[in-house]
Design a protein around this motif. Structure first.
Motif, short mmCIF file in Angstrom:
data_model
loop_
_atom_site.label_atom_id
_atom_site.label_comp_id
_atom_site.label_asym_id
_atom_site.label_seq_id
_atom_site.Cartn_x
_atom_site.Cartn_y
_atom_site.Cartn_z
N ARG A 25 24.90 54.65 14.29
CA ARG A 25 25.63 55.57 15.15
C ARG A 25 26.04 56.78 14.32
N ALA A 26 25.38 57.91 14.54
CA ALA A 26 25.51 59.07 13.66
C ALA A 26 26.94 59.58 13.58
N ARG A 27 27.64 59.61 14.72
CA ARG A 27 28.99 60.19 14.66
C ARG A 27 29.98 59.28 13.93
N LEU A 28 29.72 57.98 13.89
CA LEU A 28 30.58 57.09 13.12
C LEU A 28 30.31 57.26 11.63
N ILE A 29 29.07 57.52 11.27
CA ILE A 29 28.74 57.85 9.88
C ILE A 29 29.47 59.13 9.48
N TRP A 30 29.45 60.12 10.38
CA TRP A 30 30.18 61.38 10.13
C TRP A 30 31.65 61.11 9.87
N ALA A 31 32.28 60.28 10.71
CA ALA A 31 33.72 60.04 10.60
C ALA A 31 34.07 59.35 9.29
N ALA A 32 33.35 58.29 8.95
CA ALA A 32 33.65 57.54 7.73
C ALA A 32 33.48 58.41 6.49
N ASN A 33 32.41 59.18 6.45
CA ASN A 33 32.16 60.03 5.29
C ASN A 33 33.14 61.19 5.21
N THR A 34 33.56 61.72 6.36
CA THR A 34 34.54 62.80 6.37
C THR A 34 35.89 62.30 5.86
N ALA A 35 36.29 61.10 6.29
CA ALA A 35 37.55 60.53 5.82
C ALA A 35 37.51 60.31 4.31
N GLU A 36 36.40 59.77 3.82
CA GLU A 36 36.29 59.54 2.38
C GLU A 36 36.29 60.85 1.60
N ALA A 37 35.53 61.83 2.08
CA ALA A 37 35.45 63.12 1.38
C ALA A 37 36.81 63.80 1.32
N THR A 38 37.56 63.75 2.43
CA THR A 38 38.89 64.36 2.46
C THR A 38 39.81 63.70 1.46
N SER A 39 39.76 62.38 1.41
CA SER A 39 40.59 61.63 0.47
C SER A 39 40.23 61.95 -0.97
N LEU A 40 38.93 62.05 -1.27
CA LEU A 40 38.50 62.35 -2.63
C LEU A 40 38.91 63.75 -3.07
N ALA A 70 32.90 46.33 5.64
CA ALA A 70 31.91 46.70 6.66
C ALA A 70 31.58 48.19 6.56
N LEU A 71 32.59 49.02 6.36
CA LEU A 71 32.36 50.47 6.22
C LEU A 71 31.51 50.77 4.99
N GLU A 72 31.78 50.05 3.90
CA GLU A 72 31.01 50.28 2.68
C GLU A 72 29.56 49.83 2.84
N THR A 73 29.37 48.67 3.48
CA THR A 73 28.01 48.15 3.66
C THR A 73 27.19 49.04 4.58
N LEU A 74 27.79 49.46 5.69
CA LEU A 74 27.05 50.24 6.67
C LEU A 74 26.81 51.67 6.22
N TYR A 75 27.85 52.30 5.65
CA TYR A 75 27.80 53.74 5.42
C TYR A 75 27.89 54.15 3.95
N GLY A 76 28.13 53.20 3.05
CA GLY A 76 28.21 53.54 1.64
C GLY A 76 29.49 54.24 1.24
N VAL A 77 30.57 54.10 2.03
CA VAL A 77 31.85 54.74 1.70
C VAL A 77 32.79 53.71 1.08
N ARG A 78 33.71 54.20 0.24
CA ARG A 78 34.68 53.33 -0.42
C ARG A 78 36.04 53.47 0.24
N SER A 79 36.91 52.49 0.03
CA SER A 79 38.19 52.43 0.74
C SER A 79 39.25 53.31 0.08
N SER A 80 38.99 54.61 0.03
CA SER A 80 39.96 55.54 -0.55
C SER A 80 40.86 56.14 0.53
N PHE A 81 40.72 55.68 1.77
CA PHE A 81 41.49 56.20 2.90
C PHE A 81 42.07 55.04 3.70
N ASP A 82 43.06 55.33 4.54
CA ASP A 82 43.62 54.31 5.42
C ASP A 82 42.78 54.18 6.68
N VAL A 83 42.94 53.06 7.38
CA VAL A 83 42.27 52.88 8.66
C VAL A 83 43.30 52.50 9.72
#
Length: 395
Positions: A25-40, A70-83
């Motif tokens: 789901r492309a927009r969920l990939i967008w969201a997870a990566n945007t949250a990680e990038a903002t946190s970094l 699950a977020l890391e496995t699916l999208y390659g993002v790390r838990s640097s943000f809250d959910v």
């Protein structure tokens, strides 16, 4: 750079009803990566989405860690943000902006970054600054109450258009030009990490006689993506194995039907694969294909796949469309073909394979060309465009 008031967060959310994560789901990939990038980038961030992404109880600490995994496995993002995991509204079949999101997320939101105009409208009602992205999705195009979004007010920090064409359309709809920024989708920086051992295993497993070369396509399998054109190339290049990774069940079934009708035995359908496996396949290939049908909305196609392909270091055959032509003058391993002439894919594959044979470690010029498009750089440009976020005065 954004400066947030104490105890508040930069909230990232896709659209009403979306789960926190789901495969392909492309927009969920967008969201997870945007949250990680903002946190970094040093901005406290929170990713919000529906709890129905999970089949297990998520309220415990262990459940929340499982969500991060699950977020890391699916999208390659790390838990640097809250959910924030949102439950269905009492009288609805999904969560909405007026349910858990309003009660538990909005009070702590310094700014909400979303792709849903309805969530932006909820922000306006509660005097919360927002950033709205437009990716030419149906629910965005069908939204009619643009005047209610107070696009000229300080509450609207930016409207992100995924292509110049969409930016022009937004301006015609009345979005102030000074609020519009054109930003491509980003790519996860981990795509550049070398996976030499895994790529070697894939090649050893797949390249058995009579196959001499491996061509890989990753992404959706809808007809508009030029999948039938890839099959035409496969029919001509019988000593080349084509791997198509991605697609929903219905699209895979249609591909199988066409393959059987055309007698194609040199195509493998891998279905959905997680981020890590996709990166392995891309680095294992002799050539990657970025195809698009002639009538496949090439003028608004996102170049995201091109960014990911570049970071793999593997030579690329790409449709000559606006999303790819920016690299025509770059000295990189890429060969273009005309979507209106699908038979030209086979010729392009032959040419690039001769010019750029398989190279373990990839072609450095491609990898360098992809680095400016990682998610963190995309978000840096957006935050610099937005500047300081005003402190929320009321709720």
């Amino acid at each position: 750079m954004i400066l947030l008031p104490p105890t508040t967060k930069y909230v990232v959310v896709t659209k009403e009803g979306d789960p926190l994560c789901r495969p392909a789901r492309a927009r969920l990939i967008w969201a997870a990566n945007t949250a990680e990038a903002t946190s970094l980038l040093g901005v406290p961030s929170l990713l919000a989405g529906g709890i129905d992404a999970f089949t297990f109880r998520i309220e415990s600490a262990a459940g929340k860690f499982a969500a991060y995994r699950a977020l890391e496995t699916l999208y390659g993002v790390r838990s640097s943000f809250d959910v924030a995991l949102l439950h269905h509204d009492a009288k609805a079949s999904t969560w909405t902006a007026e349910g858990d999101f309003r009660r538990y997320v909005m009070p702590g939101a310094a700014v909400v970054h979303t792709r849903d105009p309805r969530i932006a409208l909820s922000c306006v009602k509660r005097n919360t600054p927002y950033i709205l992205e437009h990716h030419d999705e149906d629910y965005q195009n069908n939204f009619e109450n643009w005047s209610d979004l107070k696009l000229s007010s300080p509450l609207c920090l930016a409207v992100v258009a995924i292509t110049e064409e969409i930016g022009i359309r937004l301006a015609r709809q009345g979005v102030p030009e000074q609020k519009i920024i054109i930003l491509d989708s980003g790519v996860n920086a981990t795509a550049a990490l070398r996976r030499t051992a895994a790529a070697t295993r894939w090649r050893q497993s797949l390249l058995k006689l009579p196959y001499k070369q491996l061509v890989v396509y990753t992404g959706g399998l809808q007809a508009e993506r030029g999948i039938h054109d890839i099959m035409t190339a496969a029919a001509e290049l019988t000593s080349t194995l084509f791997v198509l990774s991605g697609g929903h069940k219905s699209d895979i079934a249609e591909c199988k039907r066409v393959m059987m009708a055309r007698g194609l035995s040199n195509i493998r359908l891998f279905g959905y694969q997680n981020h890590e496996v996709v990166c392995e396949l891309q680095q294992a290939a002799d050539v990657l294909i970025f195809s698009r049908a002639a009538e496949g909305r090439g003028d608004i196609t996102s170049p995201l796949k091109m960014f990911e392909y570049l970071l793999s270091g593997t030579p690329i055959v790409a449709a000559d469309i606006p999303a790819t032509t920016r690299w025509a003058k770059h000295d990189i391993a890429v060969q273009f073909y005309q979507p209106a002439k699908p038979a030209s894919i086979a010729a392009a594959l032959k040419k690039i394979a001769n010019s750029f044979p398989f190279k373990q470690g990839g072609y450095e010029e491609n990898i360098r060309a992809g680095h400016p498009y990682v998610w963190q750089e995309r978000q840096r440009r957006l935050l610099e465009f937005v500047g300081h976020v005003p402190v929320k005065l009321t709720y």
